[in-house]
Structure formats: C-alpha cells, structure tokens
Write an enzyme that holds these catalytic residues in place. Structure first.
Site, PDB file in Angstrom:
ATOM      1  N   CYS A  35       0.842  -1.187   0.000  1.00 35.28           N
ATOM      2  CA  CYS A  35       0.000   0.000   0.000  1.00 35.28           C
ATOM      3  C   CYS A  35       0.880   1.241   0.000  1.00 35.28           C
ATOM      4  O   CYS A  35       2.079   1.161   0.249  1.00 35.28           O
ATOM      5  CB  CYS A  35      -0.912   0.008   1.225  1.00 35.28           C
ATOM      6  SG  CYS A  35      -1.952  -1.465   1.371  1.00 35.28           S
ATOM      7  N   ARG A  63       1.561   1.274  -5.945  1.00 32.29           N
ATOM      8  CA  ARG A  63       1.692   0.409  -4.769  1.00 32.29           C
ATOM      9  C   ARG A  63       0.363  -0.215  -4.359  1.00 32.29           C
ATOM     10  O   ARG A  63       0.327  -1.126  -3.517  1.00 32.29           O
ATOM     11  CB  ARG A  63       2.256   1.202  -3.594  1.00 32.29           C
ATOM     12  CG  ARG A  63       3.628   1.791  -3.835  1.00 32.29           C
ATOM     13  CD  ARG A  63       4.108   2.552  -2.622  1.00 32.29           C
ATOM     14  NE  ARG A  63       4.269   1.670  -1.476  1.00 32.29           N
ATOM     15  CZ  ARG A  63       5.370   0.989  -1.182  1.00 32.29           C
ATOM     16  NH1 ARG A  63       6.427   1.106  -1.965  1.00 32.29           N
ATOM     17  NH2 ARG A  63       5.435   0.213  -0.129  1.00 32.29           N
ATOM     18  N   TRP A 107      -3.835  -1.790  -1.411  1.00 33.24           N
ATOM     19  CA  TRP A 107      -3.775  -3.078  -2.092  1.00 33.24           C
ATOM     20  C   TRP A 107      -4.260  -4.087  -1.061  1.00 33.24           C
ATOM     21  O   TRP A 107      -3.589  -4.341  -0.061  1.00 33.24           O
ATOM     22  CB  TRP A 107      -2.356  -3.381  -2.545  1.00 33.24           C
ATOM     23  CG  TRP A 107      -2.226  -4.548  -3.469  1.00 33.24           C
ATOM     24  CD1 TRP A 107      -2.363  -4.558  -4.822  1.00 33.24           C
ATOM     25  CD2 TRP A 107      -1.908  -5.903  -3.107  1.00 33.24           C
ATOM     26  NE1 TRP A 107      -2.147  -5.809  -5.327  1.00 33.24           N
ATOM     27  CE2 TRP A 107      -1.862  -6.664  -4.299  1.00 33.24           C
ATOM     28  CE3 TRP A 107      -1.651  -6.547  -1.905  1.00 33.24           C
ATOM     29  CZ2 TRP A 107      -1.583  -8.025  -4.318  1.00 33.24           C
ATOM     30  CZ3 TRP A 107      -1.370  -7.903  -1.913  1.00 33.24           C
ATOM     31  CH2 TRP A 107      -1.338  -8.628  -3.107  1.00 33.24           C
ATOM     32  N   ASN A 164       0.690   0.498   5.979  1.00 35.72           N
ATOM     33  CA  ASN A 164       1.232  -0.368   4.939  1.00 35.72           C
ATOM     34  C   ASN A 164       1.884  -1.548   5.638  1.00 35.72           C
ATOM     35  O   ASN A 164       2.755  -1.365   6.496  1.00 35.72           O
ATOM     36  CB  ASN A 164       2.264   0.390   4.101  1.00 35.72           C
ATOM     37  CG  ASN A 164       2.977  -0.509   3.106  1.00 35.72           C
ATOM     38  OD1 ASN A 164       2.422  -1.506   2.656  1.00 35.72           O
ATOM     39  ND2 ASN A 164       4.213  -0.163   2.770  1.00 35.72           N
ATOM     40  N   GLY A 165       1.468  -2.764   5.301  1.00 36.56           N
ATOM     41  CA  GLY A 165       2.050  -3.943   5.933  1.00 36.56           C
ATOM     42  C   GLY A 165       0.977  -4.911   6.387  1.00 36.56           C
ATOM     43  O   GLY A 165      -0.194  -4.814   5.992  1.00 36.56           O
ATOM     44  N   GLU A 211      11.618 -14.541 -17.985  1.00 39.16           N
ATOM     45  CA  GLU A 211      11.234 -13.141 -17.866  1.00 39.16           C
ATOM     46  C   GLU A 211      10.252 -12.731 -18.958  1.00 39.16           C
ATOM     47  O   GLU A 211       9.288 -11.999 -18.700  1.00 39.16           O
ATOM     48  CB  GLU A 211      12.472 -12.243 -17.898  1.00 39.16           C
ATOM     49  CG  GLU A 211      12.180 -10.759 -17.811  1.00 39.16           C
ATOM     50  CD  GLU A 211      11.486 -10.321 -16.539  1.00 39.16           C
ATOM     51  OE1 GLU A 211      11.026  -9.167 -16.484  1.00 39.16           O
ATOM     52  OE2 GLU A 211      11.394 -11.138 -15.591  1.00 39.16           O
ATOM     53  N   LYS A 258       6.509 -11.234 -18.160  1.00 40.24           N
ATOM     54  CA  LYS A 258       6.035  -9.946 -18.662  1.00 40.24           C
ATOM     55  C   LYS A 258       4.671 -10.094 -19.336  1.00 40.24           C
ATOM     56  O   LYS A 258       3.766  -9.294 -19.120  1.00 40.24           O
ATOM     57  CB  LYS A 258       7.034  -9.356 -19.668  1.00 40.24           C
ATOM     58  CG  LYS A 258       8.197  -8.653 -19.058  1.00 40.24           C
ATOM     59  CD  LYS A 258       7.765  -7.386 -18.365  1.00 40.24           C
ATOM     60  CE  LYS A 258       8.643  -7.113 -17.157  1.00 40.24           C
ATOM     61  NZ  LYS A 258       8.517  -8.037 -16.054  1.00 40.24           N
ATOM     62  N   GLU A 269       1.778 -11.025 -16.715  1.00 38.03           N
ATOM     63  CA  GLU A 269       1.425 -10.066 -15.673  1.00 38.03           C
ATOM     64  C   GLU A 269       0.726  -8.827 -16.214  1.00 38.03           C
ATOM     65  O   GLU A 269      -0.055  -8.214 -15.487  1.00 38.03           O
ATOM     66  CB  GLU A 269       2.651  -9.675 -14.839  1.00 38.03           C
ATOM     67  CG  GLU A 269       3.737  -8.907 -15.535  1.00 38.03           C
ATOM     68  CD  GLU A 269       4.944  -8.666 -14.632  1.00 38.03           C
ATOM     69  OE1 GLU A 269       4.837  -8.834 -13.404  1.00 38.03           O
ATOM     70  OE2 GLU A 269       6.014  -8.315 -15.168  1.00 38.03           O
ATOM     71  N   HIS A 314       9.314 -34.038 -22.268  1.00 32.60           N
ATOM     72  CA  HIS A 314       8.977 -34.684 -20.994  1.00 32.60           C
ATOM     73  C   HIS A 314       7.595 -34.263 -20.500  1.00 32.60           C
ATOM     74  O   HIS A 314       7.357 -34.204 -19.293  1.00 32.60           O
ATOM     75  CB  HIS A 314      10.048 -34.374 -19.942  1.00 32.60           C
ATOM     76  CG  HIS A 314      11.389 -34.922 -20.285  1.00 32.60           C
ATOM     77  ND1 HIS A 314      11.694 -36.269 -20.214  1.00 32.60           N
ATOM     78  CD2 HIS A 314      12.518 -34.317 -20.745  1.00 32.60           C
ATOM     79  CE1 HIS A 314      12.939 -36.459 -20.598  1.00 32.60           C
ATOM     80  NE2 HIS A 314      13.460 -35.294 -20.929  1.00 32.60           N
ATOM     81  N   LYS A 361       3.567  -2.844  -6.942  1.00 29.91           N
ATOM     82  CA  LYS A 361       4.968  -2.677  -7.318  1.00 29.91           C
ATOM     83  C   LYS A 361       5.920  -3.262  -6.292  1.00 29.91           C
ATOM     84  O   LYS A 361       6.781  -4.066  -6.595  1.00 29.91           O
ATOM     85  CB  LYS A 361       5.266  -1.191  -7.514  1.00 29.91           C
ATOM     86  CG  LYS A 361       6.708  -0.894  -7.930  1.00 29.91           C
ATOM     87  CD  LYS A 361       6.996  -1.413  -9.319  1.00 29.91           C
ATOM     88  CE  LYS A 361       8.380  -1.047  -9.788  1.00 29.91           C
ATOM     89  NZ  LYS A 361       8.669  -1.637 -11.099  1.00 29.91           N
TER      90      LYS A 361
END
Length: 608
Positions: free
Chosen positions: A2, A27, A75, A101-102, A481, A485, A488, A504, A603
């Site tokens: 947040c 955030r 968030w 935040n947390g 990566e 990208k 997300e 396999h 983020k």
C-alpha cells in the site's frame, strides 16, 4: 503493498495528499482515503476504485480544508476492497486516525483482546486493530502510546497517525515496511516512497526499523522504540523530478523501456575505468573474493530471473558454484550456508519482504551478504554487509523493465570483477568483455527503434489463450522473464520451459496455432534448440524466434524472426529481452489492459 502519505504545513493538506497518492498508486489501487484535521475535528473521505474516484468526490481535495492530514492507497490483504475496509481507520470517537502499509500478523489475537475490553470493530482489516490499540494506550502522549503498541504488535508496518488533540502534528513509525520523511520549505511530509515528495522537496530522512517520528510545520523529531530522542542524517535525492512523470509517453512502462539505454549506461559507465571494473561502494577486497566458495543469489520475480542469468555467467566466467534461489522459499528450506559462502540479495526497492527475510536469515547464520538494490537507504542497503547500487532511477510501472536491465548489468560487472580477482580471466579478456558491455546502450536503442514491427506482430496475438517460451541455458532465463512480462500485464496464460524438457510432457500442450517464442542466442546450443523448434512447429505451433544476427538458419524453421545485435554470449539477455518486453506491452495495449497497474499486482511487495 500500500502507499501512505502525510503532510503538515502552511498549505492545504488534501490536494498535496492526493498528489502524493497519485505518485504511489503503483503500490495499490483498489481503494483510497484521506483524513484531514480541519481545525476542529478529523474529517475522512474514502472511495473504492482508482484514486480518481476519491479526487472527484473531494473536488481534488478542495472540499476537505485543513493543513495537516494523512492519506492511503490500498492493495487489499485483510478484507475485500470496500469503502468500509479502506483506510484511514479510526477509534470510536474519531480522535485517532491511522493509515497502514504492511500486515499485523497477530491481529486476531489483538482483536479478540480489544473486543473483550468493549471495543467495537467496523471493518475486516488488521489495521483497525492498531487504531483501537492506540486508543487503549493513549493518555495524552502520542509517542508513549505508539511505543506501547509497537511492543504488542507483531508483523510489518509503516503507520501514519493523526491525534485530534495534537493539531498540526502527524506521527509515523515503521517496522519492515518502507517510510521516508521529507523536509520541505512550507511543511513536512511522510511517504512510502520518494516520488510522492519530489514535487515538494528533495531533502529526505530514511526511517529505519522501529523508529518513530513526529512532524509539525517546522520541526521533525525522531525517537527509538523506547521513546528516546535520536538524531538522523538528512539525505538529498538526486533524481530529476521529471523522472517520476510520463514525459509524453502513453504509459510509464513504455517510458521506462525507452529509458533502458540510459539506465544501462548509468549503472555501467561509472564502474569502468582504464579497462577495469571498479565498484567503489562494494568494499570487497580481492582476497575476500578469492575466499568465496559458493554464491547464493536470492530474489523474487523478475529479479530472480536476473539471478538465474547470473548463475550461468558466474559459473562459466568466474568458475564459482552458484545456487539461484527464490527468496520466498530460501529461509523455509533451512538452507545449508557455509562460512565461505556469499549470499547476494537482489531487490529494486530494497524493501521486498521475502528478500529482506532471506537477508536476515543469511546474516543470522553468519554468512557474508551483498545487496544489489536501486534505492539508497533502503532496508536491504542498510542491513547487507556489502552493497552495490543500480542507478535506474524511479520505476513506476508495476511490471519492471529498466530495473531488470540494471540488475543484469550489476551482475555482469560483479562476475567480471570476481573472475579477474580469481585469475580465471586476464586483462585482455576483461577489456573485450567491457568493450561489449559499452556497446549495449546503443544496441538496446536500436532494438527499441524496431518497436513498430513488433507492434504489428503483437496485434496478431491479442486473442491468444496460451503462449509458451522456450530456451536453453541463459536463453531459458530470458524465457522466464519474457513469459512473466506477458502474463502479468496482458493476463494471457504463459509458461516458460527449458527447451530440452519439452518432450517430458509439455509438448502435449502444443496444438495448431499455438504461439511458441523460442530464444536462441547461445551459439553452442543453436542446433539443439532449433531441433526443439522443429518439434513444436511440426505439431502446428507458430514460432517466434529471437536470435543473433547471422543465425539465418533459424529462418528455415521459425515463422517470424527477430535478430539482436552481436554481443558476448554472456550478455545476450540484455538485448533479447527488449523485443519480448515490447511484445508483451503491445499485446496488453491491444487488449485494453491497464499496462502500468495490472490487476491484483503491486509494485513493491512488502508483505509475505
């Protein structure tokens, strides 16, 4: 997760708070709220959805007069996104307001304790516990109440607090969640991150764990967990204010992709002198480097993918065994760490919860730690034994691009330094490697100029349901990566596989029209990866290949080929990732997704 902002000064608080939240919306963006002292009472306004909803409700803050206040963009962790769960939260009398935040890990125990004392809860959040606990301990002295709360609360938190009977003052405290204090000309601020205060000041204090602060219009005081006054050093932020703005680009992500040449140059060039590598802040002697028996690279998300690349580079170039670990798994498997091991922690923010926990686990076991971070003064920067900075500047888009590129450069330089210190490579080879590194910014620029062709290709796959990325060695790390990208920011299901693993089981998922992106940059693995391309192509896949200039053999088996300029095989990730970033970006734009703020993501992941 947040974002929090606080302000007290001579200006109207609400517009300043909203402006700060706009810089922190990366955030968290499922709800937002303000609490402002209007001279008589604390007024609050909350809204579900993006920050613009709150701005519209308050007429950009004009409907909430007052010169001190706190604000929050959320968030969701505890409790679904809703107006009642949005911050700020207050005690029953509305005389104490809190933004957080947390995560409060023991909030259920505290909630039950307070409920037994007669406290009534309105929300589902863990944060409301803090508001009532402050009320329980408050006896006229905010710092005393806050320190008592700190002794009872378990978990991570950065708190911004208003007390009704302390007008013109805001209070804050942090434990394992980022918090800064900005010292301005017309007032002082608190915030979760630097971009929120850059418009008003570049003079900041970085709050450390279990430190508290009291701000008035003119004064800033700091305290430890015992309530004793402490002194802190003022830092100057060197970022250009424009670096935190879009600068004419449609999205922050596109802007930050185009900043990669500068990011690479800024991280690279100050460390190259006289055809050698100098990392002044590192503070490691050649003897210390030679004593290292094994390296553990620990990180989350995209940073872990740079660590995977670095594993191949360190092992081949410097001949040091490397274990690449996900930070979220590292400490829970009770890792075997020996005296001569080095643990490298990589984090853009320097506050990533799992990475910070892994750092502390390594330090607890007595092993040397090295932090690679972008934020000076962050928790990892302060707590690691050794440090190396990436000079990426502020990165606003949730999906990282330029910070990823900077982390790659940092690890290339480390590998060269370690290889030379261990006498694995000589001066001539170092000079050749540095020559290739110096070319990277211009080569990245060249690839970015090809974005029109990539956009046209991406438009063909806006409706894709599944995409697979394959590669071997470093190319597998690039594929990880590239896949991340795409998934997300476009919400398309995407997976990355080591190309040799296709047979396999994975190849059963390939059907007519499936897009497979094959990364083929490692010359010694060309033939083997091309054989994997033939395997998927023969089963109906459409193959996009990213390969080196001159490897025209790929055109015989792939449907669309993107060539990257010539460079050392160690450094191909820095070039091959660019078209994959652009591809993901244009697919996301074509689908109408929120590129900079993908759903369910934030983020800086500062909670586990």
């Amino acid at each position: 997760m947040c974002g929090i902002v606080g302000y007290t000064g001579t200006g109207q608080a609400a517009p300043i708070l909203l402006d700060g939240l706009a810089k922190l919306e990366y955030r968290g963006y499922d709800s937002a709220g303000l609490a402002v002292f209007d001279g008589k009472k604390i007024t609050m306004q909350k809204a579900v959805g993006r920050l613009k909803v709150l701005s519209e409700q308050t007429h950009d803050g004009e409907m909430m007069p007052g010169t001190s206040g706190i604000a929050h963009t959320r968030w969701a962790t505890h409790g679904a996104p809703s107006r009642i769960n949005a911050h700020p939260h207050s005690n029953v009398e509305r005389s104490i307001s809190v933004v957080h935040n947390g995560i409060i890990e023991n909030y259920l125990k505290l909630r039950n304790y307070l409920a037994a004392k007669g406290y009534v809860f309105e929300s589902e959040t863990d944060t409301e516990v803090v508001a009532h606990l402050l009320d329980y301990y408050y006896n006229g002295d905010p710092i005393e109440a806050m320190t008592k709360v700190m002794h009872r609360v378990e978990g991570s938190y950065a708190l911004g607090i208003l007390f009704l009977d302390h007008p013109g003052e805001i209070y804050a405290v942090r434990k394992d969640s980022p918090l800064i204090v900005g010292k301005g000309k017309d007032g002082n601020l608190i915030a979760s991150d630097v971009p929120a205060v850059l418009k008003y000041t570049r003079q900041v204090y970085f709050i450390q764990n279990e430190e508290l602060t009291r701000l008035t219009e003119k004064d800033i005081c700091f305290y430890n967990v015992e309530g004793e006054t402490i002194n802190k050093e003022l830092s100057t932020i060197e970022w250009d204010v424009d670096a935190a703005e879009k600068g004419g680009y449609e999205h922050f992500m596109l802007k930050e992709m185009h900043e990669q040449p500068k990011t690479v140059r800024d991280t690279l060039m100050p460390r190259i002198r006289d055809n050698d590598v100098y990392i002044e802040e590192l503070g490691m002697s050649d003897d210390e480097i030679r004593a290292i028996h094994r390296i553990h690279i620990v990180a989350c998300g995209s940073a872990s993918h740079t660590g995977m690349t670095a594993k191949y580079v360190f092992e081949e170039m410097a001949r040091i065994p490397v274990v690449a670990d996900l930070a979220s798994e590292f400490r829970y498997r009770d890792p075997i760490l020996e005296k001569n091991d080095l643990v490298i922690i990589i984090s853009q923010s320097g506050e990533t919860a799992d990475s910070l926990a892994a750092l502390r686990e390594a330090k607890k076991k007595g092993v040397m730690t090295l932090g690679i971070v972008n934020v000076v003064g962050s928790s990892i920067a302060r707590e690691a034994d050794k440090i190396m900075y990436t000079w990426a500047g502020p990165e606003i888009a949730v999906a990282t691009t330029k910070a990823y590129s900077a982390q790659l450069i940092a690890q290339y330089l480390l590998a060269i330094k370690f290889a030379e210190a261990r006498n694995i490579i000589g001066k001539e080879e170092v000079a050749e490697l540095l020559k290739d590194l110096k070319k990277l910014p211009d080569q990245i620029e060249l690839l970015l100029h090809n974005k029109g062709n990539i956009q046209r290709f991406a438009n063909r796959y806006i409706a894709a349901k599944d995409v697979f990325f394959i590669g071997r060695g470093i190319d597998y790390a690039i594929s990880l990566e590239g896949s991340l990208k795409l998934k997300e920011i476009s919400y398309i299901h995407s997976e990355a596989y080591a190309a040799g693993e296709l047979k396999h089981g994975t190849i059963s998922l390939i059907e007519d029209g499936t897009l497979v992106a094959a990364v083929i940059t490692q010359e010694k693995l060309y033939k083997k990866t091309i054989s994997n391309v033939v395997e998927v192509s023969s089963r109906g896949a459409f193959v996009l290949a990213v390969t080196n200039e001159g490897n025209t053999e790929v055109e015989k088996v792939a449907d669309y080929v993107i060539y990257i300029p010539e460079t050392s095989h160690y450094f191909t990730n820095s070039l091959a990732i660019i078209p994959l970033q652009l591809f993901s970006y244009y697919v996301s734009v074509g689908k109408g997704c929120d590129v900079d703020k993908p759903r369910n993501l934030a983020k800086s992941v500062t909670v586990e």
